[in-house]
Design a protein around this motif. Structure first.
Motif, PDB file in Angstrom:
ATOM      1  N   LEU A  32      72.544 -42.263  41.292  1.00 10.75           N
ATOM      2  CA  LEU A  32      71.920 -42.578  42.567  1.00 10.75           C
ATOM      3  C   LEU A  32      71.818 -44.099  42.646  1.00 10.75           C
ATOM      4  CD1 LEU A  32      69.007 -39.950  42.719  1.00 10.75           C
ATOM      5  CD2 LEU A  32      71.210 -39.853  43.903  1.00 10.75           C
ATOM      6  N   GLY A  33      72.758 -44.705  43.359  1.00 11.47           N
ATOM      7  CA  GLY A  33      72.774 -46.154  43.476  1.00 11.47           C
ATOM      8  C   GLY A  33      71.831 -46.634  44.561  1.00 11.47           C
ATOM      9  N   LEU A  34      71.091 -47.687  44.291  1.00 12.30           N
ATOM     10  CA  LEU A  34      70.120 -48.204  45.244  1.00 12.30           C
ATOM     11  C   LEU A  34      70.771 -48.481  46.603  1.00 12.30           C
ATOM     12  CD1 LEU A  34      67.167 -49.161  45.574  1.00 12.30           C
ATOM     13  CD2 LEU A  34      67.980 -51.466  45.011  1.00 12.30           C
ATOM     14  N   ALA A  35      70.137 -47.950  47.656  1.00 12.98           N
ATOM     15  CA  ALA A  35      70.556 -48.130  49.056  1.00 12.98           C
ATOM     16  C   ALA A  35      71.798 -47.316  49.423  1.00 12.98           C
ATOM     17  CB  ALA A  35      70.783 -49.604  49.386  1.00 12.98           C
ATOM     18  N   PHE A  68      64.765 -41.741  43.500  1.00 11.01           N
ATOM     19  CA  PHE A  68      64.233 -40.973  44.617  1.00 11.01           C
ATOM     20  C   PHE A  68      64.950 -41.344  45.903  1.00 11.01           C
ATOM     21  CE2 PHE A  68      61.624 -44.395  43.138  1.00 11.01           C
ATOM     22  CZ  PHE A  68      61.302 -45.170  44.243  1.00 11.01           C
ATOM     23  N   ILE A  69      64.834 -40.447  46.872  1.00 15.50           N
ATOM     24  CA  ILE A  69      65.611 -40.491  48.111  1.00 15.50           C
ATOM     25  C   ILE A  69      64.676 -40.561  49.307  1.00 15.50           C
ATOM     26  CG2 ILE A  69      67.276 -39.213  49.525  1.00 15.50           C
ATOM     27  CD1 ILE A  69      68.070 -37.757  46.848  1.00 15.50           C
ATOM     28  N   SER A  70      64.977 -41.451  50.245  1.00 11.59           N
ATOM     29  CA  SER A  70      64.232 -41.542  51.494  1.00 11.59           C
ATOM     30  C   SER A  70      64.914 -40.711  52.562  1.00 11.59           C
ATOM     31  CB  SER A  70      64.160 -42.998  51.982  1.00 11.59           C
ATOM     32  OG  SER A  70      63.260 -43.747  51.219  1.00 11.59           O
ATOM     33  N   MET A 126      60.132 -38.221  51.482  1.00 14.09           N
ATOM     34  CA  MET A 126      60.615 -38.817  50.251  1.00 14.09           C
ATOM     35  C   MET A 126      60.819 -37.708  49.224  1.00 14.09           C
ATOM     36  SD  MET A 126      58.766 -41.887  48.064  1.00 14.09           S
ATOM     37  CE  MET A 126      58.291 -42.727  49.569  1.00 14.09           C
ATOM     38  N   ILE A 127      61.928 -37.773  48.510  1.00 11.29           N
ATOM     39  CA  ILE A 127      62.267 -36.736  47.531  1.00 11.29           C
ATOM     40  C   ILE A 127      62.503 -37.385  46.177  1.00 11.29           C
ATOM     41  CG2 ILE A 127      63.938 -34.960  46.881  1.00 11.29           C
ATOM     42  CD1 ILE A 127      64.591 -34.666  49.870  1.00 11.29           C
ATOM     43  N   GLN A 139      66.365 -44.721  47.643  1.00  9.03           N
ATOM     44  CA  GLN A 139      65.344 -45.772  47.660  1.00  9.03           C
ATOM     45  C   GLN A 139      65.056 -46.280  46.253  1.00  9.03           C
ATOM     46  OE1 GLN A 139      61.839 -45.019  50.117  1.00  9.03           O
ATOM     47  NE2 GLN A 139      60.578 -45.990  48.561  1.00  9.03           N
ATOM     48  N   GLY A 140      65.188 -45.399  45.270  1.00 11.88           N
ATOM     49  CA  GLY A 140      65.000 -45.800  43.878  1.00 11.88           C
ATOM     50  C   GLY A 140      66.185 -45.326  43.060  1.00 11.88           C
TER      51      GLY A 140
END
Length: 230
Positions: free
Chosen positions: A29-32, A52-54, A69-70, A94-95
């Motif tokens: 999971l790459g930022l942005a 985490f995912i927005s 947010m997940i 997001q993270g």
């Protein structure tokens, strides 16, 4: 893969959890990174292990707003459990971290042969829907600083740390205001000694104080999760 890193998978039990994990693969999971746009077909579901995912609602006019947010407590792509093969919102990492990614056809097959999985995903969907409905009320009625405190607490929970990186763009998504509003709200929380915020790095200094400064939505979200998912 240690399935205990994702609470939904861990809650399935050893046998069902191993079957689900065997159907997918680890993915960064790459930022942005944008995982999906609203209306796009669900090609994979994601179970975050770290990061985490927005979930961002985008209007044709006006700014985008984060409505959910997940993190490791849930999954992205749960609309498949309702028989809906498209994403309702944009999803942005997001993270940074990694997730277990499962192709949509394989996930459908697992749900068909495992009623426990289908039930768990539907219950998680309920929690997510409550979070999104509460966010709409929060954006309409609660002061900016209270909303910021709520989302910082939610982010810290999913980051598993009192320190995390958040750009002003993400902060603007989170509370639905322009960057000037972010600066004022973050400044107020810093003057109270609750957070430190510099160049995108957030440090929660006083968690109890930040919880007291947040609107009631944060505690209500946690209570809903505990009541429905345990």
């Amino acid at each position: 893969m240690d399935r205990s890193h994702n609470q939904l998978i861990a809650g399935l039990g050893a046998r069902a959890g191993k079957r689900l994990v065997a159907a997918g693969e680890s993915t960064p999971l790459g930022l942005a990174a944008v995982l999906a746009e609203a209306g796009a077909p669900v090609r994979h579901v994601y179970f975050p292990m770290q990061g985490f995912i927005s979930l961002v609602a985008v209007a044709s006019e006006g700014p985008a707003v984060e409505v959910g947010m997940i993190g490791a407590e849930g999954m992205f792509g749960a609309s498949l459990a309702l028989g809906v093969p498209t994403h309702p919102v944009r999803a942005i990492v997001q993270g940074s971290g990694h997730a277990w990614r499962i192709p949509a056809p394989a996930f459908r097959r697992e749900m068909a042969c495992n009623p426990g999985l289908h039930r768990a995903v539907c219950r998680y969907l309920y929690v997510l829907l409550v979070q999104q409905a509460r966010s709409a009320v929060c954006l309409r009625f609660h002061p900016i600083a209270q909303r910021l405190a709520r989302w910082l607490l939610m982010t810290g929970d999913r980051a598993g740390s009192a320190r995390f990186h958040l750009t002003q763009e993400f902060l603007a998504y989170m509370i639905g205001v322009r960057r000037e509003g972010i600066t004022l709200a973050a400044g107020a929380l810093q003057r109270q000694g609750l957070i430190a915020y510099r160049r995108g790095e957030v440090h929660i200094l006083d968690r109890a104080g930040l919880e007291a400064a947040a609107c009631s939505c944060y505690a209500a979200d946690r209570a809903t999760h505990a009541d429905v998912l345990g």
